[in-house]
Design an enzyme around this catalytic site. Structure first.
Site, short mmCIF file in Angstrom:
data_model
loop_
_atom_site.label_atom_id
_atom_site.label_comp_id
_atom_site.label_asym_id
_atom_site.label_seq_id
_atom_site.Cartn_x
_atom_site.Cartn_y
_atom_site.Cartn_z
CB SER A 559 -0.92 0.01 1.22
OG SER A 559 -0.16 -0.10 2.41
N GLY A 588 -1.96 -4.05 1.19
CA GLY A 588 -2.18 -5.29 1.94
C GLY A 588 -1.30 -6.46 1.51
CG ASN A 618 1.11 -5.20 4.55
OD1 ASN A 618 0.77 -4.43 5.45
ND2 ASN A 618 1.00 -4.89 3.26
CG ASP A 709 -1.53 5.05 8.73
OD1 ASP A 709 -0.39 5.49 8.43
OD2 ASP A 709 -2.11 4.19 8.03
CG HIS A 712 -0.43 3.66 4.87
ND1 HIS A 712 -1.10 3.05 5.90
CD2 HIS A 712 -0.26 2.73 3.90
CE1 HIS A 712 -1.35 1.79 5.56
NE2 HIS A 712 -0.85 1.57 4.35
#
Ligand code: CA
Length: 734
Positions: A559, A588, A618, A709, A712
C-alpha cells in the site's frame, strides 16, 4: 462393447502364509515383497464398509481390512488431487515438493520413491490417473489418463506419447490393464511395485451401466449436517462454492440434457461431457436409466410439489447414488485383483494397499468436493494387507499421513529413506500390529493453498491431534478450534471459549512448532489474493498496464507503493510523470503476494532500467512474521527479478519505519528484516537504500504529518521519499 465384470465372491480363506511362523514371515519380508498399491480419487472413508459406512457395501475393500489392517486416523497433507499425489511420490509436504495446487507442474527430476525403488531392484509401474502435468518418471512402465481423464471410452497416454482410446468403462479398463501388466508384461523374477490409480469416484460421478440400477427406488440416508448454516465457524465458510444447494451443474453433475430449466437451483452452462463421449448403445443404456427419473422430477417441479429443501434432497440422492455406483466398480476391480493374486500364488508375497488421494463431502455441511480441513476431506482411507507381517483384523489408531507412504515403501524394499523425506516409515508400526512407537507423531500438519480457484475455498492450514483440530485462515486472520470428542461434526469453533483458552494456546504452539519442523515459510510461497475482489481488479489493471511495455522505472510493493496514486499523486507527477514509470503496488500485499504477481503477469512486457522494491511491512503487521522468514521472501523476489529482468537494476529499500516510537515492536521487526536484506546488495545489480531516517523525528518518533497513521506516508512523506531516492536513480542512469 462394455467390459462387464462379474461380482467376485468374497474370498473368506485366509492365505496360508498367515499361519506361517513369525521367523519365516520376517524372512519373507526380507525377500522384497511386491507392492500392489490401488489408489482411487476422492473416495471418502465414510463410503467404505470397513470404516463403518452407513450408505454402501464394499466387500472387496473390506476384505483387505479384514485380512490386514485398517488405519482409522489416516490424513492427507493437502486435500486436493495433484498435491496429494505429489506428497505421496516425494514423502514431502506440498511446499517442499513444489506442487501446491492443481495446475502446477510436477518437477519429475526431483527425488521420488519410485525412482529409489527402481534403484533397489524393483520394477515399477503406474496405470491410470496421474494428474501431475509432467510425464511420470521413475516407472518402468506407465500408461496414464490425460488430466482428469474420462469415465467413458477413456484415452490413455502411452509411454511413446501417443494417446490410445479404449472403448468401455474407465475403472474396468484401468483394472484390466493393471492385471495385464501383472500377468504378461513384467519380469517375473524381480519384485514389483504397481500403482493402479483410478479416476473414480471423481466428479462427475458417471457410473458403469452394470450398476445403474443399484440403489434404484431406495433413499440413501442423509448426513446430519446436510443443511449446515455455517454459523459458529470462520466467516469464510459461507463463501464456499461447493454446496449441493447452489453449485451443482444441471448437465455435468445432475445429468439432465439441455439447458437448465431451473437456473436458480441448477447451474447452467456445463453439459455432461461423458454423455458426449458415449457410443450410441451406451447412450441408449444411459438414457433408459436416467430419463424416467429425470422426467419424474421435472413433473414434480412443474406441479410445484417440491420445496427448496426437497430439491436439495433430490440433488443429494442423485449425487450420492452416482458416487456410490462409481465406487462399486472400484470395489469390483479390487476384487478382481485380489482374486488374481490368489490364483497366481502372488498373494503370499504381495502387500496390498488401498487408499484415495483425499476424502470427500458426501453432503456433510451441505457440500460435495474436498479442500477444507474438516474431517470428511482431511481423512484418507488406508487399508493394508501384508501376509505374514500384519495379522488379520488390526485396527490402528496412530496418526498417519500420505507423506508416510514413500518412506514406508522404501523400507519395505530394503532401501534407504532419504533424510529430505518428511514422512516416516510405518513399517515398525505394521510389524507391531499397528502399535506406534513412543516417538511416533502426536499431531499432523495440513495446508491448502489453492486460493481463488474453483469452489472458492480459502487458503488455510492447521494441525490435528487425536482430539483437537486447529485451523488458521490467513485472509481473515481467524483461528478455528474444534474439540473432536465433543463435536465430531465440527459445527462450533471453541477458539473464543474461555474454557478452551489453555488448549488453544497449546494447539497454537503445536502449530508453530510443526510449521518450523516442516520448514513452512509462507513468505516465500506464491499466494494469490484473487478471492478478494479489490485485489483481483487491481491485479488485472497492473497486468494490463505492464502489457503495454515501454517502462523505464517500476515501483513494486504494497500500500505504501500504491499510495503514489493517492497522497503521493502530485509528487509522482512532478518526479516521475515524464520518466515512463509504472506503479506495481497493491495495498495489503505481503512478500508471497508479490511473488505471485511477478510470476503471473504483473511484469508483462516491461523491461525497466530500474525497479524500486519495498515490501515486507505487512508480513510484520499481519503476523509478526519472523524476520528471517520475511527476508527469505524478499530474497525470492530478487531471484524472480534476476531471472525475468536480468538487465534491470534494483533499488531495494529497507522497509520504512512504523509505529509510535523506536521501541515499537513492529518497527523493531522491520529493522531486523532490514539487517538481513541489506546484505542482498551486490554492488552491481541490487542496490540497498535505507532512507528510514527521512521519516523520523530526532527522538525516533514519527510525526503524524509524515505518516498520519504511523505506517502510510503523507504527501510530504512522499516528497521526502522521492528526494531521498533521486540521487540513486541518477546514479543508475535514469
Ligand atoms: Ca482427488
Amino acid at each position: 462393447m462394455l467390459r462387464v465384470f462379474a461380482v467376485w465372491p468374497v474370498t473368506l480363506a485366509v492365505s496360508f502364509c498367515l499361519l506361517v511362523a513369525q521367523g519365516v514371515m520376517l524372512q519373507g519380508a526380507e525377500k522384497q515383497p511386491n507392492i500392489l498399491f490401488v489408489f482411487s480419487d476422492d473416495h471418502a472413508p465414510q463410503a467404505i464398509g470397513a470404516y463403518g459406512s452407513k450408505i454402501n457395501d464394499t466387500p472387496n475393500l473390506d476384505r483387505i481390512a479384514r485380512e490386514g489392517a485398517i488405519f482409522q486416523n489416516s490424513f492427507c497433507a493437502n486435500s486436493i488431487c495433484g498435491p496429494s499425489r505429489a506428497c505421496i511420490l516425494t514423502g514431502k509436504h506440498s511446499h517442499k515438493n513444489g506442487f501446491l495446487r492443481n495446475g502446477n507442474r510436477f518437477d519429475g527430476t526431483q527425488m521420488t520413491f519410485p525412482k529409489l525403488m527402481q534403484d533397489a531392484g524393483y520394477q515399477t509401474a503406474i496405470i491410470g490417473k496421474w494428474h501431475l502435468s509432467s510425464n511420470p518418471t521413475g516407472f518402468n512402465h506407465w500408461e496414464i489418463l490425460p488430466g482428469q481423464g474420462s469415465y467413458y471410452n477413456p484415452d490413455l497416454i502411452q509411454m511413446n506419447g501417443e494417446r490410445k482410446r479404449y472403448e468401455g468403462y474407465c475403472t474396468d479398463i484401468i483394472t484390466e490393464n493393471a492385471l495385464n501388466w501383472l500377468k504378461d508384461k513384467r519380469d517375473p523374477d524381480r519384485p514389483f511395485m504397481l500403482m493402479c490409480q483410478h479416476k473414480a469416484p471423481h466428479r462427475n460421478w458417471s457410473p458403469p451401466p452394470r450398476h445403474f440400477s443399484l440403489y434404484k427406488g431406495v433413499d440413501i440416508a442423509e448426513p446430519e449436517t446436510l443443511f449446515d448454516d455455517y454459523e459458529g465457524r470462520s466467516k469464510l465458510l459461507k463463501e464456499n462454492e461447493m454446496s449441493l444447494k447452489d453449485h451443482f451443474f444441471w448437465g455435468h453433475d445432475m445429468k439432465f440434457h439441455g439447458d437448465s430449466q431451473y437456473p436458480d437451483q441448477f447451474r447452467p452452462g456445463l453439459a455432461n461431457g461423458e454423455y458426449r463421449r458415449m457410443t450410441d448403445s451406451q447412450k441408449a443404456a444411459w438414457d433408459a436409466a436416467y430419463q424416467p427419473e429425470n422426467d419424474k422430477f421435472l413433473q414434480q417441479m412443474k406441479a410445484g410439489k417440491l420445496s427448496s429443501k426437497d430439491v436439495i434432497r433430490w440433488k443429494y440422492q442423485r449425487y450420492i447414488k452416482d458416487y456410490l455406483r462409481c465406487i462399486q466398480a472400484v470395489d469390483d476391480g479390487v476384487g478382481a485383483m485380489l482374486e488374481y493374486l490368489d490364483e497366481s500364488g502372488l498373494a503370499n508375497n504381495t502387500i496390498v494397499i488401498y487408499s484415495s488421494d483425499q476424502g470427500f463431502y458426501l453432503g456433510e455441511h451441505g457440500w460435495y468436493d474436498k479442500r477444507w480441513m474438516f474431517e470428511e476431506s482431511l481423512r484418507m482411507p488406508f487399508l493394508i494387507r501384508w501376509p505374514g507381517v500384519i495379522q488379520p483384523g488390526v485396527d490402528a489408531k496412530a496418526l498417519i499421513q500420505n507423506i508416510d507412504y514413500g518412506p514406508t515403501f522404501l523400507e519395505i524394499a530394503g532401501a534407504e529413506i532419504p533424510g529430505e523425506m518428511q514422512g516416516r516409515s510405518m513399517v515398525p508400526m505394521l510389524q507391531a500390529q499397528g502399535q506406534p512407537s513412543a516417538s511416533w507423531r502426536d499431531a499432523i500438519y495440513y495446508a491448502y493453498y489453492e486460493n481463488a480457484a474453483v469452489h472458492n475455498v480459502p487458503v488455510h492450514d492447521g494441525v490435528r491431534t487425536a482430539r483437537y483440530k486447529l485451523m488458521f485462515f490467513p485472509r481473515t486472520r481467524e483461528w478455528n478450534l474444534f474439540d473432536l470428542e465433543k463435536d465430531p461434526q465440527e459445527m462450533v469453533s471453541v477458539h473464543a471459549d474461555p474454557e478452551y483458552a489453555e488448549i488453544l494456546a497449546g494447539m497454537q504452539k503445536r502449530y508453530r512448532d510443526l510449521r518450523q519442523f516442516y520448514d513452512v515459510n509462507s513468505a516465500v510461497l506464491p499466494a494469490t489474493r484473487g478471492d478478494e475482489q479489490r485485489w483481483r481488479e487491481r491485479d488485472r489493471v497492473l497486468t494490463r498496464n505492464a502489457r503495454q511495455g515501454n517502462v523505464d522505472l517500476a515501483f513494486i510493493g504494497d500500500s505504501i507503493t500504491q499510495g503514489w496514486e493517492g497522497r503521493g499523486k502530485d509528487v509522482w507527477a512532478k518526479h516521475y510523470g515524464d520518466r515512463k514509470a509504472i506503479n506495481l503496488g497493491i495495498g495489503g500485499d505481503r512478500t508471497e503476494h508479490v511473488i505471485w504477481r511477478l510470476t503471473h503477469g504483473n511484469l508483462g512486457k516491461i523491461k525497466p532500467k530500474v525497479a524500486v522494491l519495498m515490501i515486507g511491512t505487512n508480513n510484520t503487521g499481519h503476523f509478526d512474521q519472523d524476520p528471517s522468514e520475511v527476508a527469505a521472501g524478499v530474497e525470492r523476489i530478487l531471484e524472480i527479478l534476476a531471472q525475468r529482468l536480468p538487465e534491470t537494476k534494483i533499488v531495494l529499500h529497507g522497509i520504512f519505519p512504523r509505529g509510535a516510537d523506536s521501541l515499537d515492536a513492529k518497527r523493531l521487526n522491520n529493522i531486523a528484516i532490514n539487517q538481513i536484506i541489506r546484505r542482498y546488495a551486490d554492488g552491481d545489480r541490487v542496490h540497498y537504500l535505507e532512507i528510514g531516517d527521512e521519516f523520523l523525528e530526532s527522538d525516533g518518533t514519527i510525526s503524524r504529518e509524515i505518516m498520519p497513521d504511523q505506517l502510510h506516508l503523507s504527501k510530504q512523506g512522499y516528497e521526502r521519499w522521492a528526494n531521498a531516492l533521486e540521487p540513486k536513480l541518477k546514479e543508475l542512469g535514469l
